[in-house]
Structure formats: structure tokens, C-alpha cells
Design a protein around this motif. Structure first.
Motif, PDB file in Angstrom:
ATOM      1  N   GLN A  43       0.276   1.348   0.190  1.00 13.89           N
ATOM      2  CA  GLN A  43       0.127   0.525   1.386  1.00 13.89           C
ATOM      3  C   GLN A  43       1.262  -0.481   1.517  1.00 13.89           C
ATOM      4  O   GLN A  43       1.655  -0.855   2.633  1.00 13.89           O
ATOM      5  CB  GLN A  43      -1.224  -0.209   1.358  1.00 13.89           C
ATOM      6  CG  GLN A  43      -2.431   0.708   1.436  1.00 13.89           C
ATOM      7  CD  GLN A  43      -2.501   1.437   2.764  1.00 13.89           C
ATOM      8  OE1 GLN A  43      -2.013   0.956   3.793  1.00 13.89           O
ATOM      9  NE2 GLN A  43      -3.052   2.641   2.731  1.00 13.89           N
ATOM     10  N   ARG A  44       1.847  -0.916   0.391  1.00  6.87           N
ATOM     11  CA  ARG A  44       2.959  -1.867   0.454  1.00  6.87           C
ATOM     12  C   ARG A  44       4.195  -1.224   1.100  1.00  6.87           C
ATOM     13  O   ARG A  44       5.011  -1.883   1.726  1.00  6.87           O
ATOM     14  CB  ARG A  44       3.290  -2.380  -0.953  1.00  6.87           C
ATOM     15  CG  ARG A  44       4.168  -3.643  -0.914  1.00  6.87           C
ATOM     16  CD  ARG A  44       4.668  -3.983  -2.305  1.00  6.87           C
ATOM     17  NE  ARG A  44       3.616  -4.023  -3.263  1.00  6.87           N
ATOM     18  CZ  ARG A  44       2.775  -5.060  -3.407  1.00  6.87           C
ATOM     19  NH1 ARG A  44       2.879  -6.097  -2.616  1.00  6.87           N
ATOM     20  NH2 ARG A  44       1.838  -5.028  -4.329  1.00  6.87           N
ATOM     21  N   THR A  45       4.286   0.098   0.883  1.00  7.36           N
ATOM     22  CA  THR A  45       5.406   0.805   1.515  1.00  7.36           C
ATOM     23  C   THR A  45       5.337   0.666   3.030  1.00  7.36           C
ATOM     24  O   THR A  45       6.347   0.594   3.721  1.00  7.36           O
ATOM     25  CB  THR A  45       5.369   2.291   1.113  1.00  7.36           C
ATOM     26  OG1 THR A  45       5.349   2.388  -0.303  1.00  7.36           O
ATOM     27  CG2 THR A  45       6.582   3.032   1.644  1.00  7.36           C
ATOM     28  N   SER A  81       6.357  -6.960   2.478  1.00  7.13           N
ATOM     29  CA  SER A  81       6.015  -8.263   1.882  1.00  7.13           C
ATOM     30  C   SER A  81       4.839  -8.934   2.550  1.00  7.13           C
ATOM     31  O   SER A  81       4.356  -9.960   2.066  1.00  7.13           O
ATOM     32  CB  SER A  81       7.245  -9.178   1.959  1.00  7.13           C
ATOM     33  OG  SER A  81       7.615  -9.386   3.325  1.00  7.13           O
ATOM     34  N   ARG A  82       4.366  -8.391   3.641  1.00 12.33           N
ATOM     35  CA  ARG A  82       3.190  -8.970   4.286  1.00 12.33           C
ATOM     36  C   ARG A  82       1.937  -8.796   3.435  1.00 12.33           C
ATOM     37  O   ARG A  82       0.962  -9.515   3.607  1.00 12.33           O
ATOM     38  CB  ARG A  82       2.972  -8.305   5.652  1.00 12.33           C
ATOM     39  CG  ARG A  82       4.078  -8.583   6.646  1.00 12.33           C
ATOM     40  CD  ARG A  82       3.951  -7.647   7.844  1.00 12.33           C
ATOM     41  NE  ARG A  82       2.624  -7.759   8.431  1.00 12.33           N
ATOM     42  CZ  ARG A  82       2.118  -6.858   9.273  1.00 12.33           C
ATOM     43  NH1 ARG A  82       2.824  -5.768   9.589  1.00 12.33           N
ATOM     44  NH2 ARG A  82       0.915  -7.038   9.795  1.00 12.33           N
ATOM     45  N   LEU A  83       1.934  -7.849   2.509  1.00 13.40           N
ATOM     46  CA  LEU A  83       0.782  -7.581   1.637  1.00 13.40           C
ATOM     47  C   LEU A  83       1.059  -8.125   0.240  1.00 13.40           C
ATOM     48  O   LEU A  83       2.062  -7.763  -0.388  1.00 13.40           O
ATOM     49  CB  LEU A  83       0.489  -6.079   1.554  1.00 13.40           C
ATOM     50  CG  LEU A  83      -0.619  -5.667   0.603  1.00 13.40           C
ATOM     51  CD1 LEU A  83      -1.951  -6.272   1.024  1.00 13.40           C
ATOM     52  CD2 LEU A  83      -0.728  -4.134   0.541  1.00 13.40           C
ATOM     53  N   SER A 102     -10.415  -4.006   2.876  1.00 15.64           N
ATOM     54  CA  SER A 102      -9.764  -5.316   2.997  1.00 15.64           C
ATOM     55  C   SER A 102      -8.434  -5.204   3.719  1.00 15.64           C
ATOM     56  O   SER A 102      -8.106  -6.025   4.588  1.00 15.64           O
ATOM     57  CB  SER A 102      -9.557  -5.923   1.602  1.00 15.64           C
ATOM     58  OG  SER A 102     -10.800  -6.176   0.988  1.00 15.64           O
ATOM     59  N   ILE A 103      -7.615  -4.187   3.377  1.00 18.36           N
ATOM     60  CA  ILE A 103      -6.272  -4.042   3.974  1.00 18.36           C
ATOM     61  C   ILE A 103      -6.369  -3.646   5.440  1.00 18.36           C
ATOM     62  O   ILE A 103      -5.740  -4.253   6.324  1.00 18.36           O
ATOM     63  CB  ILE A 103      -5.447  -3.017   3.172  1.00 18.36           C
ATOM     64  CG1 ILE A 103      -5.165  -3.579   1.761  1.00 18.36           C
ATOM     65  CG2 ILE A 103      -4.140  -2.690   3.885  1.00 18.36           C
ATOM     66  CD1 ILE A 103      -4.480  -2.605   0.839  1.00 18.36           C
ATOM     67  N   GLN A 126      -1.280 -11.352  10.168  1.00 17.53           N
ATOM     68  CA  GLN A 126       0.089 -10.888   9.939  1.00 17.53           C
ATOM     69  C   GLN A 126       0.385 -10.757   8.453  1.00 17.53           C
ATOM     70  O   GLN A 126       1.195  -9.917   8.052  1.00 17.53           O
ATOM     71  CB  GLN A 126       1.096 -11.879  10.585  1.00 17.53           C
ATOM     72  CG  GLN A 126       1.033 -11.890  12.091  1.00 17.53           C
ATOM     73  CD  GLN A 126       1.402 -10.535  12.690  1.00 17.53           C
ATOM     74  OE1 GLN A 126       2.320  -9.849  12.213  1.00 17.53           O
ATOM     75  NE2 GLN A 126       0.672 -10.147  13.735  1.00 17.53           N
ATOM     76  N   ARG A 127      -0.278 -11.577   7.666  1.00 19.88           N
ATOM     77  CA  ARG A 127      -0.097 -11.529   6.216  1.00 19.88           C
ATOM     78  C   ARG A 127      -1.493 -11.458   5.569  1.00 19.88           C
ATOM     79  O   ARG A 127      -2.472 -11.979   6.109  1.00 19.88           O
ATOM     80  CB  ARG A 127       0.661 -12.765   5.719  1.00 19.88           C
ATOM     81  CG  ARG A 127       2.014 -12.971   6.376  1.00 19.88           C
ATOM     82  CD  ARG A 127       2.754 -14.122   5.719  1.00 19.88           C
ATOM     83  NE  ARG A 127       3.091 -13.836   4.340  1.00 19.88           N
ATOM     84  CZ  ARG A 127       4.171 -13.167   3.941  1.00 19.88           C
ATOM     85  NH1 ARG A 127       5.032 -12.695   4.844  1.00 19.88           N
ATOM     86  NH2 ARG A 127       4.423 -12.964   2.667  1.00 19.88           N
TER      87      ARG A 127
END
Length: 612
Positions: A480-482, A486-488, A515-516, A524-525
Motif C-alpha cells: 500500500q505504501r507503493t 509518504s502519506r502512509l 484502516s487504510i 490526506q495522511r
């Protein structure tokens, strides 16, 4: 229908599920055993309904009756002893009254001593003697329990004042032994001492009267011997009448003894004195209950003896009646069970006959009963009729459909083979790598997706180590970070010793996914924190986010839906995880959710650490 009838016959015969007509042949071959089983089952049910209430009622009656009788006997005995004690208190009261005159009043005392010590009497002394005699005549003649009263002072003539004869002298009186006994027994300054004796009254056949002589000495010398003596001869027959009214229980009796244990008064059925004990006023002796009460001042003892058989006579009668009723109930239950057994067996034989007739007649259905009187005729009318008319058509159709569904399921499984998807992902990964000649984001995403898929296929067991589950969750977060960059933000707070605990497989990833996905719909974050702690043999893993949170009403609806397994929509992952935990550990309430609108959400999973 065949299965229903087979289950019915198997439950009756106790046989395993198998061929229906094999069960029928078993019934034919084991009629005696089946009859015994019917009888035993029916008798057991009837006994439970009849004997248990009867036994409970009888036991309760025995307990209550025994307790009531015991309390009633103790209260009655205590009351009778109190009455006897109060009745005997009139004796020291009368002696105290006489003592006030002949011991404490110096005029009367000196005057009587002067008269007893003079050799001849003057007219004035005779008048004084007449007055003094009236002092003892009044209580002696007015009290029915007093036979006579003596007043004695030491004098050289052996004279004493008596309510019977006025002035008397020991050597010429019929009653001569009382003073000797008083001298022998009354050593020391005792207030009262008692003697049971036969008082001579005349020279005829009834020349003795049984009396209880109570002595009250006074005017003691320095050597301890008395110089004055008041003697009251009490009739025991007066107290005997009261004791005759004190035997409400068969075999019970009452009596009174002096300080030496000599019986003074007793009831009619008195067999003998009970040995006294030092362990209290109530004790058991020779299968009887003994109550003892001390009579103040006189040093007497009032004793009641009640046989244990009298106490337990009514409870014993209730026990015998209860046993007789139980035996009668058992006999009636056996007779009723036998009647029901014969009736049920005849009805079962009728069902078997219908089956045999239908099987022998081909397609022809035997005649069914027109009227329904019991459950067996209902079976023959409804279930068996349908079963016999179809001749196993429904069973054959069900078996055919089951085989078709099995083939279709296997075909679907082969089409959705997860290994095919995994191998395809590996092929795409290498093709992407060849295009760029180096690892790229697409390759990383495919690699992590492959890891997630392999993890779901790798272990067949539902229980895995938390370490492996966290590795899978990290792969999902990196995937999911991909996408979110950096928002996650992810935070890992893993407690010591928790990674070796066992958890349900793929139970955390759905919570992180919720949650995500829900968090980035309005934020946004997003920060997601995974926390684990081991408390009292229970592993608690919490997924916390700072997303939009859940409104209070919506949160209450989610909690109710989790309890009823009715949660749908965005929170289906919560519902599935909660249900899996309940199925795995056999208890609910293992998923807890807390949230505040605008502040985020925390979901806690509880994993009891027991052998899987």
C-alpha cells in the motif's frame, strides 16, 4: 423419507445407520431384546416423573417434622422444668418467712428459747407459746404441700415447737430421728439441706407418711454447728400431681433429686435416676434426651427424660409411609410401563407390516388407517405413505443431484486454482523486470502480492505464529505504501514474548486494510499503529489509526451487528474476523472496537493462548 424412517427405527433399535430393511429384519430377530429396551426406557421416564417428586416431598417432610418435633420437645421440656422449679421455690420462701420470725426477730427468738429451757411454764409463758404456735400453724394449715413444721433451739430437755402438737419432746415423740439426721448432715453453714424419709404419725397400719424434710439451720457456733433449726416436712404427693401432667411423650418421665442425686419426686413411669454429666444441662443417655435444670437455693435438680423413639416416632412413620408409597409407585410405574411397551410394540409392528406389505406388493400401496389416534398412526398416514408411494425415487434423485453438485464444485475449484494465479504473477514479475532491466515499483508490488498469496496458501492450519502474521501484514503495508507513498505511516509496538504466541491466520490484514481504505477516503495522511501485549494468558493485538473515526450511533450499530453476525458494507472484514475468532475459540466477544468521530479508530483482537 427413507432416511427419516431409518433414523426412527435406528433410534428405537439402537442400531447404526444402514439399510432400512436390514433394521426391520433386526427387529424381527430381536423382539425380546427390543421389548426389554422399550420397557426399560418407559420405566425410566415414568420413575423420574413419579419417584423423584415423591422422594423430595417425603425427605422435606421428614426434615421439617424432625426439626419441628425436636424444637417442640425441647421447648416443652424446658417449660415443664421451669414450672417445677418455680413450684418448688415456695419452700425456701416459706422457710425464709419463718426465719424472719424465729431467727431474725430477737423478741420471738429469746421468748421461745426461754420457754424451751424452763422446767415449768407460767401462765404468761403458756400464752406466749400459744402465740408462737399460731405463727407456724398458719403456713402449715394454709399451704397444701406442708405436712408439719418444727422449730428447735438447743435446750436440755430436747423440746421443740411443732405445728402438729404444739410443744413436743424428742424422747416422747413418734418422730425422733430428724434432729439426729440434722446433726449428722448439717455440718457447715449450709442454707438448706434435704432428706426424704417416712415420718411416723401413729401406731396403725398407715402410721408413716412419706415427706421431704427440708432443714434450715441458723445461729451457728464457732465450731460450725447450729444452735437453732427450722424443719419443714413437705408432702411429695403435692408435686407428684404436677409431674403426672408432664408426660406428653410416650415413655418420657420427670423427676427431682436432692444434691446427692437421691430422687425426691418423680412421675409415675419413673424407672430410675439417670447419671449426671458435666458437659451441660442437655445430653444424650441410653437412647434418650435428658434435660437438667438446677433448683436455686435448695440444690435440687429437675430432670426430664424423653426417649429418642418418642422423638422420632412421627418421622419414622413418615419414612415408612414414604417408602411404602415409593414401592407402590414403582409397582404402578412398572405396570404402566409394561402396558405402554406392549402398545408401542404393537404399533411399531404395524409400521413394519406396512413396509413389508408395500415391498412385497410392488407398486401397490397398502391401505392406510383412516383415523389418527396416536403418533404411530400419524407416521403411517403421512410419512410412510409418501415414502412407500415414491419407492425410493426421491432418494435416488437426491443422490444423483449430490453427485452432479460434487462434479460441478470440483470444476469450479480447478478453474479458480490459486497456484495458477501465483505462477502467473511470477511470470509477470520477470517480464516486467526484463522490460526495465532493473527492479521497479511494479516488480515490487507484484513481488509483495505474490508473498501475500503464498502466505495464504502456505499453511493449512488456521493457527500461526504472530511473527508470521506480522510479516504478512508488513508485506501488505509495503504494498500500500507503493501507492500512497509518504502519506502512509506505520508504527509497530510489539511487546516482548508476543511474537511466539499463536493467532488465527490472516486476522490482522483485514483490519489494516479497513484502516487504510476508509482512512484515505477522507484524509490526506494516515498513521496506522499495530500494538501487541500478553496479559493473563491472552494475547491482545490492537490496530489503531488516526482516520476519520466512527460516529457514536454508527459505532453502536456496528457493535450490535457484530454480536448478531449481521454486519455488512464497508465493515465486512470486521464481521468475518469476529466470526472466525468465535468459531476458532468457541466464545464471543474476542473483537472489540473503540472509536471517536474525528479522532480515529482502535480495533482489538483477543487470542486465548491455549493448545490449538
Amino acid at each position: 423419507m427413507r432416511k427419516i424412517l431409518s433414523a426412527l427405527l435406528n433410534s428405537i433399535t439402537g442400531q447404526r445407520r444402514g439399510n432400512l430393511y436390514g433394521g426391520i429384519r433386526y427387529i424381527k430377530q430381536s423382539e425380546a431384546a427390543l421389548t426389554r429396551k422399550f420397557f426399560a426406557d418407559n420405566l425410566r421416564r415414568i420413575i423420574v416423573l413419579s419417584l423423584i417428586p415423591l422422594t423430595l416431598l417425603g425427605s422435606l417432610s421428614i426434615f421439617i417434622t424432625d426439626r419441628y418435633i425436636r424444637q417442640s420437645v425441647e421447648q416443652n421440656s424446658e417449660s415443664r422444668l421451669d414450672q417445677l422449679t418455680e413450684l418448688t421455690q415456695v419452700i425456701p420462701s416459706e422457710l425464709d418467712s419463718l426465719s424472719l420470725s424465729f431467727d431474725k426477730d430477737p423478741k420471738i427468738k429469746i421468748r421461745l428459747q426461754s420457754i424451751l429451757n424452763t422446767s415449768s411454764f407460767t401462765y404468761e409463758e403458756l400464752e406466749a407459746l400459744f402465740y408462737l404456735r399460731n405463727v407456724i400453724d398458719v403456713p402449715a394449715n394454709s399451704k397444701p404441700y406442708i405436712h408439719s413444721i418444727y422449730i428447735y433451739y438447743d435446750n436440755p430437755y430436747g423440746r421443740y415447737l411443732t405445728s402438729r402438737d404444739g410443744m413436743a419432746q424428742l424422747d416422747s415423740s413418734l418422730d425422733k430421728d430428724w434432729l439426729m439426721h440434722a446433726r449428722r448432715t448439717g455440718a457447715g453453714e449450709e442454707e438448706f439441706f434435704t432428706e426424704l424419709r417416712n415420718l411416723p404419725t401413729s401406731t396403725g397400719p398407715d402410721r408413716f407418711a412419706e415427706v421431704i424434710t427440708v432443714y434450715k439451720p441458723f445461729s451457728f457456733s464457732s465450731s460450725g454447728s447450729f444452735q437453732g433449726l427450722i424443719v419443714m416436712n413437705v408432702l411429695p404427693s403435692y408435686f407428684q400431681k404436677s409431674l403426672l401432667e408432664s408426660d406428653p411423650w410416650p415413655g418420657s418421665y420427670y423427676y427431682m433429686t436432692d444434691r446427692n442425686g437421691i430422687p425426691l419426686v418423680h412421675s409415675e413411669s419413673f424407672p430410675g435416676v439417670v447419671p449426671m454429666k458435666d458437659n451441660g444441662a442437655r445430653f444424650s443417655y441410653n437412647e434418650a434426651w435428658v434435660n437438667v435444670k438446677d433448683v436455686p437455693r435448695l440444690a435440687w435438680k429437675a430432670v426430664s427424660v424423653i426417649p429418642s423413639a418418642a422423638l422420632y416416632s412421627l418421622p419414622s412413620t413418615i419414612v415408612r409411609i414414604t417408602l411404602a408409597l415409593c414401592l407402590l409407585s414403582l409397582l404402578l410405574s412398572a405396570a404402566y410401563a409394561l402396558w405402554i411397551t406392549r402398545k408401542n410394540y404393537r404399533q411399531l409392528s404395524q409400521i413394519i407390516h406396512v413396509l413389508d406389505s408395500a415391498d412385497a406388493a410392488g407398486d401397490q400401496v397398502p391401505a392406510m388407517p383412516e383415523h389418527i389416534h396416536d403418533v404411530y398412526e400419524l407416521i403411517v398416514r403421512n410419512i410412510l405413505q409418501t415414502f412407500l408411494e415414491q419407492k425410493y425415487l426421491r432418494v435416488q434423485l437426491s443422490e444423483r443431484q449430490a453427485r452432479m453438485e460434487l462434479v460441478e464444485l470440483k470444476a469450479l475449484q480447478s478453474q479458480m486454482n490459486p497456484h495458477f494465479i501465483s505462477n502467473t504473477l511470477h511470470s509477470i514479475y520477470w517480464k516486467t523486470f526484463q522490460l526495465t532491466r532493473s527492479p521497479n515499483e511494479a516488480c515490487l508490488m507484484i513481488e509483495r502480492l505474490s508473498d501475500l498469496l503464498e502466505y495464504s496458501l502456505r499453511a493449512a492450519d488456521e493457527a500461526v505464529l504472530l511473527r508470521d502474521e506480522l510479516t504478512n501484514v508488513r508485506s501488505y503495508v509495503e504494498l500500500q505504501r507503493t501507492r500512497f507513498g509518504s502519506r502512509l505511516t506505520d508504527v509497530w509496538d510489539i511487546g516482548d514474548g508476543t511474537e511466539e504466541c499463536r493467532v488465527v491466520k490472516i486476522s490482522l490484514q483485514p483490519l489494516v486494510e479497513n484502516s487504510i481504505h476508509i482512512g484515505f477516503e477522507s484524509e490526506q495522511r494516515l498513521t496506522v499503529k499495530i500494538k501487541s501485549r500478553l496479559e493473563n494468558g491472552r494475547l491482545k493485538v490492537t490496530v489503531i489509526d488516526d482516520g476519520p473515526g466512527i460516529a457514536k450511533e454508527r459505532l453502536a450499530h456496528i457493535r450490535r451487528s457484530l454480536e448478531n453476525n449481521a454486519l455488512t458494507g464497508k465493515h465486512v472484514g470486521l464481521a468475518n474476523t469476529s466470526k472466525r475468532l468465535s468459531l476458532h475459540y468457541g466464545s464471543g466477544g474476542l473483537l472489540r472496537i473503540m472509536s471517536r468521530e474525528g479522532s480515529g479508530t482502535a480495533v482489538t483482537l483477543i487470542f486465548p493462548q491455549e493448545p490449538f
